[in-house]
Design a protein around this motif. Structure first.
Motif, PDB file in Angstrom:
ATOM      1  N   GLU A   3       0.834  -1.198   0.000  1.00  0.00           N
ATOM      2  CA  GLU A   3       0.000   0.000   0.000  1.00  0.00           C
ATOM      3  C   GLU A   3       0.869   1.250   0.000  1.00  0.00           C
ATOM      4  O   GLU A   3       1.798   1.387   0.798  1.00  0.00           O
ATOM      5  CB  GLU A   3      -0.906  -0.001   1.235  1.00  0.00           C
ATOM      6  N   GLY A   4       0.552   2.198  -0.906  1.00  0.00           N
ATOM      7  CA  GLY A   4       1.287   3.458  -0.955  1.00  0.00           C
ATOM      8  C   GLY A   4       2.751   3.276  -1.298  1.00  0.00           C
ATOM      9  O   GLY A   4       3.599   4.004  -0.792  1.00  0.00           O
ATOM     10  N   GLY A  87       2.892   1.174   8.735  1.00  0.00           N
ATOM     11  CA  GLY A  87       2.659   0.300   9.876  1.00  0.00           C
ATOM     12  C   GLY A  87       3.514   0.768  11.038  1.00  0.00           C
ATOM     13  O   GLY A  87       4.586   1.333  10.831  1.00  0.00           O
ATOM     14  N   MET A  88       3.053   0.538  12.270  1.00  0.00           N
ATOM     15  CA  MET A  88       3.812   1.023  13.422  1.00  0.00           C
ATOM     16  C   MET A  88       3.882  -0.028  14.509  1.00  0.00           C
ATOM     17  O   MET A  88       2.883  -0.707  14.809  1.00  0.00           O
ATOM     18  CB  MET A  88       3.177   2.302  13.966  1.00  0.00           C
ATOM     19  N   ARG A 155       1.397  -7.964  13.241  1.00  0.00           N
ATOM     20  CA  ARG A 155       0.209  -7.138  13.048  1.00  0.00           C
ATOM     21  C   ARG A 155       0.511  -5.929  12.156  1.00  0.00           C
ATOM     22  O   ARG A 155      -0.342  -5.474  11.392  1.00  0.00           O
ATOM     23  CB  ARG A 155      -0.319  -6.665  14.411  1.00  0.00           C
ATOM     24  N   ALA A 156       1.748  -5.422  12.262  1.00  0.00           N
ATOM     25  CA  ALA A 156       2.134  -4.287  11.425  1.00  0.00           C
ATOM     26  C   ALA A 156       2.430  -4.722   9.992  1.00  0.00           C
ATOM     27  O   ALA A 156       1.967  -4.093   9.036  1.00  0.00           O
ATOM     28  CB  ALA A 156       3.353  -3.590  12.026  1.00  0.00           C
ATOM     29  N   VAL A 157       3.166  -5.827   9.803  1.00  0.00           N
ATOM     30  CA  VAL A 157       3.599  -6.199   8.455  1.00  0.00           C
ATOM     31  C   VAL A 157       2.502  -6.890   7.657  1.00  0.00           C
ATOM     32  O   VAL A 157       2.556  -6.911   6.426  1.00  0.00           O
ATOM     33  CB  VAL A 157       4.867  -7.090   8.490  1.00  0.00           C
ATOM     34  N   GLU A 160       0.962  -5.084   4.850  1.00  0.00           N
ATOM     35  CA  GLU A 160       1.829  -4.809   3.703  1.00  0.00           C
ATOM     36  C   GLU A 160       2.039  -3.308   3.528  1.00  0.00           C
ATOM     37  O   GLU A 160       1.790  -2.728   2.462  1.00  0.00           O
ATOM     38  CB  GLU A 160       1.263  -5.441   2.430  1.00  0.00           C
ATOM     39  N   PRO A 161       2.521  -2.648   4.586  1.00  0.00           N
ATOM     40  CA  PRO A 161       2.684  -1.193   4.522  1.00  0.00           C
ATOM     41  C   PRO A 161       3.894  -0.802   3.673  1.00  0.00           C
ATOM     42  O   PRO A 161       4.831  -1.590   3.494  1.00  0.00           O
ATOM     43  CB  PRO A 161       2.918  -0.809   5.993  1.00  0.00           C
TER      44      PRO A 161
END
Length: 377
Positions: A3-4, A87-88, A155-157, A160-161
């Motif tokens: 994404e982005g 993602g953080m 949870r962050a990865v 797919e940030p």
């Protein structure tokens, strides 16, 4: 597709003020896709402020943030956090205690209303990546600290940030778990091709993880470079001090020949290498790592280069090496690491390769803080 997705993320003069005081000043940084960047510095240096500005959790008071993608460049500091596609991972795991590992990881995907099959596929893959297959149906309270941190990373990865932001994610773990998770984070970064910005105050952690490090002090960038560049050639004595040059001495330059400098002060007379133009009479800082202080004779004369007699005061066992604190005749405490078996009271002669002893300029009115261990009167 991430994404982005971007090819470059550029911070132009990013700044942030709190109650009229600068917390971050003129941060210029270009992050390439797939790069691992560490923001490094002591508490209060501005590293978490920079991360929160990048995440959109804090508005900028100066500068801008730009993203270069397939469709050209766009400004993103005006977008809310949820529109940036990042993602953080926080210092606190912030897991839902009543949800299983699987549900914690899949929650963000469900909020995006993805197809059930796609949610299941990506969740299962994320659980596999962080090696928690056996714990997928457990609650967070049934997991160790390291396992909980793995859930937070998954949870962050799983989203797919385009960028993963990590704010001191290992600081709550014990030493053994920190080492294990450090390897895990690097493995995930490499296998997934993630772009990562990682905040830490631990220089060893940053050196082992990052492609490039950004060292901050009082909200200002001191140096940006690779691990090797910062380890061997800190840009100034503040960076040297933070990067493990424990022997930091304020002295005077008494002889200068190009980069070859002789300095004197606190009972020491040493030859070193100037990192910036230096003149006779300048007040300077001599810095050397403990591992570069050797015990015994060298090749430059009977006692080696920069021969300095001292007495061993404190010895700490660290496996194959000893961490040793010695004191010179003039009362200056120095630190070294050695495989030689030393004991308190031993008389030793220290030597230092002049190329390893770095000499930095000292700004007008600036002084090196006194060592924690006071000189003997």
């Amino acid at each position: 597709m991430t994404e982005g997705a971007f090819t470059e993320l550029r911070l132009d003069g990013v700044g942030r003020r709190f109650a009229g005081k600068d917390a971050l000043v003129d941060l210029d940084l270009t992050i390439r896709a797939g790069e691992f960047i560490a923001l490094l510095g002591p508490s209060g240096c501005g590293k978490s402020t920079a991360l929160n500005c990048l995440a959109g959790l804090l508005p900028l008071t100066a500068g801008s943030i730009w993203q270069q993608g397939p469709d050209g460049e766009r400004r993103i500091d005006t977008l809310p956090p949820e529109k940036r596609g990042f993602g953080m991972v926080f210092q606190s795991y912030a897991l839902f205690p009543h949800m299983s590992v699987r549900r914690n990881i899949s929650f963000g995907l469900q909020m995006r209303r993805l197809a059930r099959a796609e949610v299941a596929r990506r969740t299962t893959e994320a659980i596999r990546l962080v090696q928690l297959e056996e714990h997928a149906d457990k609650l967070p309270g049934q997991l160790s600290g390291g396992q909980q941190q793995r859930v937070a990373i998954a949870r962050a990865v799983v989203l797919e940030p385009s960028l993963v932001l990590m704010d001191e994610p290992l600081s709550n773990l014990d030493a053994k778990l920190r080492l294990e998770m450090r390897s895990e984070i690097r493995r995930l970064h490499q296998s997934l091709g993630l772009t990562t910005v990682y905040v830490t105050h631990d220089q060893e952690e940053a050196l082992s993880l990052a492609d490039r490090l950004v060292v901050l002090r009082q909200g200002r960038v001191q140096q940006i470079g690779t691990s090797e560049e910062l380890h061997t050639r800190p840009a100034n004595w503040h960076v040297a001090d933070f990067m493990g040059f424990r022997n930091i001495v304020e002295v005077d330059a008494t002889h200068v020949d190009g980069t070859d400098v002789v300095v004197q002060g606190e009972g020491l007379r040493l030859r070193g290498t100037a990192t910036a133009p230096t003149a006779v009479g300048d007040r300077v800082v001599a810095a050397v790592r403990p591992e570069d202080v050797l015990v015994g004779a060298g090749t430059d004369g009977a006692d080696g280069p920069n021969a300095t007699p001292a007495t061993v005061e404190v010895v700490g066992y660290q496996g194959r090496e000893l961490a040793v604190e010695v004191r010179t005749a003039a009362g200056r405490a120095l630190h070294l690491r050695t495989e030689q078996r030393l004991a308190p009271g031993d008389a030793v002669t220290l030597t230092v390769d002049p190329e390893r002893l770095l000499v930095y300029p000292l700004a007008a009115g600036e002084h090196v803080p006194a060592p924690l261990v006071a000189a003997v009167p």
